[in-house]
Each structure stands twice: as C-alpha cells, then as structure tokens.
Design a protein around this motif. Structure first.
Motif, mmCIF file in Angstrom:
data_model
loop_
_atom_site.group_PDB
_atom_site.id
_atom_site.type_symbol
_atom_site.label_atom_id
_atom_site.label_comp_id
_atom_site.label_asym_id
_atom_site.label_seq_id
_atom_site.Cartn_x
_atom_site.Cartn_y
_atom_site.Cartn_z
ATOM 1 N N GLU A 91 57.885 29.589 50.205
ATOM 2 C CA GLU A 91 56.616 29.077 50.698
ATOM 3 C C GLU A 91 55.427 29.632 49.927
ATOM 4 O OE1 GLU A 91 56.245 26.564 52.700
ATOM 5 O OE2 GLU A 91 58.429 26.470 52.652
ATOM 6 N N GLU A 92 55.586 30.811 49.352
ATOM 7 C CA GLU A 92 54.508 31.378 48.538
ATOM 8 C C GLU A 92 54.409 30.671 47.193
ATOM 9 O OE1 GLU A 92 54.118 35.265 45.747
ATOM 10 O OE2 GLU A 92 54.590 35.695 47.858
ATOM 11 N N ARG A 93 55.526 30.520 46.527
ATOM 12 C CA ARG A 93 55.482 29.977 45.167
ATOM 13 C C ARG A 93 55.209 28.480 45.143
ATOM 14 N NH1 ARG A 93 61.767 31.134 44.972
ATOM 15 N NH2 ARG A 93 62.659 29.035 44.780
ATOM 16 N N LYS A 94 55.514 27.770 46.217
ATOM 17 C CA LYS A 94 55.200 26.340 46.263
ATOM 18 C C LYS A 94 53.700 26.079 46.343
ATOM 19 C CE LYS A 94 57.549 23.711 49.080
ATOM 20 N NZ LYS A 94 58.303 23.272 50.281
ATOM 21 N N ARG A 95 52.933 27.128 46.650
ATOM 22 C CA ARG A 95 51.477 26.965 46.751
ATOM 23 C C ARG A 95 50.765 27.235 45.430
ATOM 24 N NH1 ARG A 95 52.375 29.684 51.819
ATOM 25 N NH2 ARG A 95 51.662 31.668 50.904
ATOM 26 N N ASP A 96 51.521 27.643 44.407
ATOM 27 C CA ASP A 96 50.887 27.880 43.110
ATOM 28 C C ASP A 96 51.817 27.400 42.004
ATOM 29 O OD1 ASP A 96 52.764 29.955 42.316
ATOM 30 O OD2 ASP A 96 51.689 31.334 43.635
ATOM 31 N N TRP A 97 51.387 27.581 40.759
ATOM 32 C CA TRP A 97 52.157 27.126 39.601
ATOM 33 C C TRP A 97 52.612 28.296 38.732
ATOM 34 C CZ3 TRP A 97 53.449 21.977 38.793
ATOM 35 C CH2 TRP A 97 52.853 21.075 39.678
ATOM 36 N N ASN A 98 52.515 29.505 39.262
ATOM 37 C CA ASN A 98 52.951 30.664 38.501
ATOM 38 C C ASN A 98 54.472 30.711 38.427
ATOM 39 O OD1 ASN A 98 50.229 31.398 38.359
ATOM 40 N ND2 ASN A 98 50.380 32.652 40.209
ATOM 41 N N GLU A 99 54.990 31.490 37.479
ATOM 42 C CA GLU A 99 56.434 31.621 37.376
ATOM 43 C C GLU A 99 57.021 32.117 38.691
ATOM 44 O OE1 GLU A 99 57.424 33.982 33.958
ATOM 45 O OE2 GLU A 99 56.575 32.535 32.556
ATOM 46 N N VAL A 100 58.220 31.651 38.992
ATOM 47 C CA VAL A 100 58.799 31.888 40.314
ATOM 48 C C VAL A 100 59.281 33.323 40.500
ATOM 49 C CG1 VAL A 100 59.500 29.476 40.478
ATOM 50 C CG2 VAL A 100 61.134 31.161 39.631
ATOM 51 N N TYR A 101 59.419 34.082 39.397
ATOM 52 C CA TYR A 101 60.022 35.408 39.500
ATOM 53 C C TYR A 101 59.017 36.452 39.985
ATOM 54 C CZ TYR A 101 63.195 32.806 36.572
ATOM 55 O OH TYR A 101 64.026 31.827 36.087
ATOM 56 N N VAL A 102 59.526 37.460 40.656
ATOM 57 C CA VAL A 102 58.695 38.572 41.104
ATOM 58 C C VAL A 102 58.317 39.397 39.878
ATOM 59 C CG1 VAL A 102 58.595 40.665 42.493
ATOM 60 C CG2 VAL A 102 59.829 38.650 43.345
ATOM 61 N N PRO A 103 57.044 39.531 39.567
ATOM 62 C CA PRO A 103 56.647 40.302 38.379
ATOM 63 C C PRO A 103 57.181 41.730 38.435
ATOM 64 C CG PRO A 103 54.776 39.060 39.251
ATOM 65 C CD PRO A 103 55.876 38.956 40.267
ATOM 66 N N GLY A 104 57.779 42.168 37.351
ATOM 67 C CA GLY A 104 58.266 43.537 37.270
ATOM 68 C C GLY A 104 59.569 43.809 37.977
ATOM 69 N N SER A 105 60.232 42.763 38.493
ATOM 70 C CA SER A 105 61.451 43.000 39.279
ATOM 71 C C SER A 105 62.654 43.359 38.418
ATOM 72 C CB SER A 105 61.777 41.758 40.121
ATOM 73 O OG SER A 105 62.078 40.643 39.288
ATOM 74 N N LEU A 106 62.582 43.096 37.113
ATOM 75 C CA LEU A 106 63.745 43.337 36.266
ATOM 76 C C LEU A 106 63.847 44.773 35.760
ATOM 77 C CD1 LEU A 106 64.042 40.103 34.096
ATOM 78 C CD2 LEU A 106 65.724 41.013 35.700
ATOM 79 N N LEU A 107 62.726 45.366 35.384
ATOM 80 C CA LEU A 107 62.787 46.670 34.722
ATOM 81 C C LEU A 107 63.528 47.743 35.526
ATOM 82 C CD1 LEU A 107 59.362 46.999 32.871
ATOM 83 C CD2 LEU A 107 61.639 46.653 31.898
#
Length: 487
Positions: free
Chosen positions: A21-37
C-alpha cells in the motif's frame, strides 16, 4: 573461497520490499533502501567457488561471479567493483532488471536455493557509486576514426562506451527526446529509477561520447548520409515492431500497444505531463501477455488507480519449481513468477485467448471476450463453450516484438539483408552485408534480455574496432549465433 561453510550455514535472503500500500502510492523503486547491505556478506559467502562455475555459462556477459562474490563477502568493495566492471558496463541496470539466468545455472541451485547473485551485483555497484569508485575512463589517445551508433538502449550504450574508451569518436543517435531507449521509456520507474541512467550518461559524456537525441535515422537523417559522415555505423535500434492482435474490435479506442502506454507514464515522472494521456485511473484494465512487459503494465495500472487489473496469458500456468526432466539444471526454466507488480493485486488468467472486443456507441472498448485454450497439434485453439466476457475499458497488448522498424526507411536505405526471422543479418564480426555497418542487440538477435543486449554491444564494438584499426583487444563475450542455455 569466501566462506567454505557459507552455503551450509545460511539460507537464501533477498532484498526487502516496501509495503504494497505504500509503494502503490509512489513511483519509487519497490525495494527497501539499504536492506541488502546488512545481509549481503552472508549471501555472497554462500557462493561455493565451484571448480566449474556454471553461472559463467548462464550469463552471456561471462561475469566473474565467484570472484566478486568473494570480494563482497570480505567487504572489499573497490575490488568487487573492478571485477564487476571487467565484464559489464552497466551492472546497476542488470542488477535491477535481469531475470538472472546466472542464478538458474548456479551449482548450488541443484538442490538448494541458488546464490542471490543479482542482489550481490546491485549491492556492489550501488556501493561503488556511493564510494566514488565509478569514474570516467578517458582514452589516452584518439584514433581519428568516427563511429555512429543508432539507438541508445543497453546494446547501443555498451557499444558506444567500449568504442569511446578505445579512442574512437562516437556519436549516439536516439529518436526519442532522451537517452536510454527502452531503459528510459519502457521500464517503469518502480523497477529502475532513471537516475541510474542519468549518471551513466554523464560518465559517458565525460569520456567523450556524444549524444544526438530527437534524430530518427531514416526519417530525420538519411541512412546513406550518415554512412558518408562516419567511418563505421552500429545499428542498435532494437526490435520495436510490436506483435498485434488482429481480432474484431481491435480498432476501438482504449486498445493500445504496451509501448504506447508505458512511455507516457514514464514521461509523467520526467515532468513532461501532469497526467498521462493514456491512464488506467478508475478503469477496468486488461493486459494481454504474461511476460515482463505485461507485468510492467500491471504495476503501472495499479499506481494510476485502476478499478481492476486482469492479465491474460495464452499458455498454461508454468510450474512453481523446476521440472528435473523437462527443464533440467542448468537451463533457464520457465517458472511461475510473482513479480512486485503481481504482489500488488490483480487477477492472472492462463490458457486464455481473446476472441474479440466489444465497445459502446462512442467506439470505446468496454468488454473483452475470451475463451479457454486447448492445444491441437501444438497450436492454440478456443475450447468450444468456454467463451465469456470481462470488463475492459483499457487494454494493453504486451505480446512481444517481431523485428526492427521497417517503416522509417533505415533498413532499405542502408540496403540491409534480413535473416529468416526478420532480423538484420550479420556475420561473425556482427557486420551486416554493407561493409562498415554493424548491428547489435535486438535488431540482430531478436527480442531478448538486457544481459544479451549488453553482451551484443560489447561484441559488436570489437568487430568495429578490428575493422577500423586492423586489430584490437576489446572483449567479445558472445558470437552472433550464441543462444541462451534453454531446452
């Protein structure tokens, strides 16, 4: 070997996604920033550094995967970036967009979930940009030779960058108003934010590559005139002739090709429009085609506020897991895939064929009539008595492409020969029947993956360099006849 027991001690973890519901309201990449490191060292440590790394065969670029996995595990990001760039000009593109045939060929994948190669790759390149390890590679001397590249998709950009670094003066011609090809206007922002393209273009400009946007070769500039201006030409115009659906009602308003629909949504993000001229807002949307482009249409429709989204696929629903006989390791299997767009909602209907469209009195599409499909002698046929209709106020056709554009005159003006599939024919050096004119990417291979496009661009650049200089040391990861490792 990074961690001898890594694949025993750690399971597979992938990048986290933001709530639907958060990401459907914007066009930013779907991934959580910084979640990989925080997890990437352990994931890279799962690599077994195989004696025969089949991931090399799965990737047409020949990426040195065990090597940069080892560096990522140890936190040596500069060395990891160097190894990554040794074979791939644009790992931030492939790390986000490639379906990762390397992972399908991972030896660990024989009996465990494979290494998260794609996630390690994107972690390395994002860290490299953050640390300033990505810098322009300006040639030490110029060759005095000039090259024109037609098309600024991944194949064209890869060819242009390789040739510029070899010392040639390169100009890239793009018919759209911005550089990037399908990366710019075919891939939605939520899959790859366009800032990634922009900073690569700035790097290429600093290296000396020139860009000419808004120029369509064949229409705005004759192909023969271009040939006279440059010592060599690389055609990387893509496979842009979309497959159509010739059924009754196709002419109704609201039935569009996917590449009529998706670029307009991207132009909103570029600031060209406030609202897309073709929008799914409040409409019942049907996407015909079950591939990645179809999924892009699904995700775009969600963000535009569609009333409902239905995706149709003529083939049967794929298996959830690799079939050991029909799709054995290390081939690239066709599996049931739930993309981020599918996580956001909508219905998926398999084994379905569109029979016709139905419109209102004003010529607007309102209904799509479909039938279940059964295969007779290998060909799909509507199953008698299975027809039904579903609401459809916007229909996008995402059924693939059949070849390069013939209407703009580029093929005929150059006098190019085509192969039996309608692609531009080329020899072992990626040269066409016209001396000095080369072809790379989907225009010569047919519709394919981004890793194949970059590999084609790099290989065609070697062919050009050898013709211009008589010899050259640019790498050529593939031959024109190479194909994916599939059944």
């Amino acid at each position: 070997m990074a961690d001898p027991k890594g694949f025993l001690n750690h399971g597979r973890e992938v990048a986290g996604s933001r709530p639907v519901e958060e990401r459907k309201r914007d066009w930013n990449e779907v991934y959580v920033p910084g979640s990989l490191l925080p997890i990437i060292s352990k994931q890279a440590g799962r690599c077994m550094d195989c004696g025969i790394p089949f991931c090399h065969n799965g990737c047409p670029l020949g990426n040195l995967i065990p090597e940069w996995n080892d560096y990522a595990y140890r936190g040596d990001w500069a060395a990891a970036s160097e190894r990554l760039h040794a074979t791939n000009n644009f790992p931030e593109f492939t790390g986000r967009l490639c379906p990762a045939p390397c992972e399908s060929a991972c030896v660990l994948g024989i009996n465990q979930p494979p290494v998260t190669i794609k996630n390690v790759e994107v972690s390395i390149i994002d860290k490299a940009w953050e640390s300033g390890d990505v810098a322009p590679q300006i040639p030490e001397r110029l060759s005095g030779k000039t090259v024109a590249v037609i098309g600024s998709g991944p194949a064209g950009l890869a060819a242009a960058q390789q040739l510029t670094r070899a010392g040639h003066t390169v100009a890239v011609y793009e018919r759209a108003d911005r550089v990037g090809g399908l990366l710019r206007y075919g891939i939605p922002e939520f899959k790859m934010e366009k800032r990634h393209i922009n900073r690569r273009i700035e790097q290429m400009r600093a290296e000396g590559t020139r860009f000419r946007t808004g120029v369509e070769i064949g229409r705005d500039l004759k192909a023969t005139d271009l040939r006279k201006r440059y010592d060599a030409v690389v055609i990387a115009a893509g496979s842009t002739t979309a497959r159509d659906l010739p059924v009754p009602g196709r002419e109704l308003k609201g039935v569009h090709q996917a590449m009529e629909y998706l670029p307009l949504a991207n132009k909103v993000q570029e600031g060209d429009y406030v609202v897309a001229p073709i929008s799914a807002e409040g409409k019942h949307v049907v996407v015909i085609g079950g591939g990645d482009t179809g999924a892009d249409c699904v995700g775009t429709a969600h963000r535009q506020g569609a009333a409902s989204v239905t995706q149709l696929e003529i083939m049967a629903r794929p298996n959830d897991e690799r079939h050991p006989v029909d799709q054995p390791w290390p081939t690239f299997p066709i599996l049931y895939k739930v993309t981020s767009a599918h996580e956001e909602g909508g219905e998926r209907i398999y084994s379905a064929s569109t029979t016709h469209f139905e419109g209102d009195e004003d010529g607007n599409v309102q209904w799509l009539h479909l039938a279940e499909v059964e295969f007779v002698d290998g060909r799909p046929a509507p199953k008698p008595g299975s027809e039904r209709r579903i609401p459809a106020q916007l229909v996008t056709l995402a059924m693939g492409f059949t070849g390069t554009d013939r209407e703009n005159g580029l093929v005929d003006q150059f006098g190019l020969e085509l192969d039996e599939r309608g692609n531009i024919a080329r020899d072992a050096d990626f040269q066409t029947n016209v001396p000095g004119v080369f072809v790379a990417g989907d225009a010569g291979r047919g519709q394919s993956l981004i890793v194949w496009a970059i590999a084609e661009g790099r290989s065609a650049a070697r062919g050009v360099d050898r013709r211009l200089m008589g010899a050259g040391d640019l790498p050529a990861p593939i031959r024109p006849t190479d194909r994916s490792l599939t059944v």
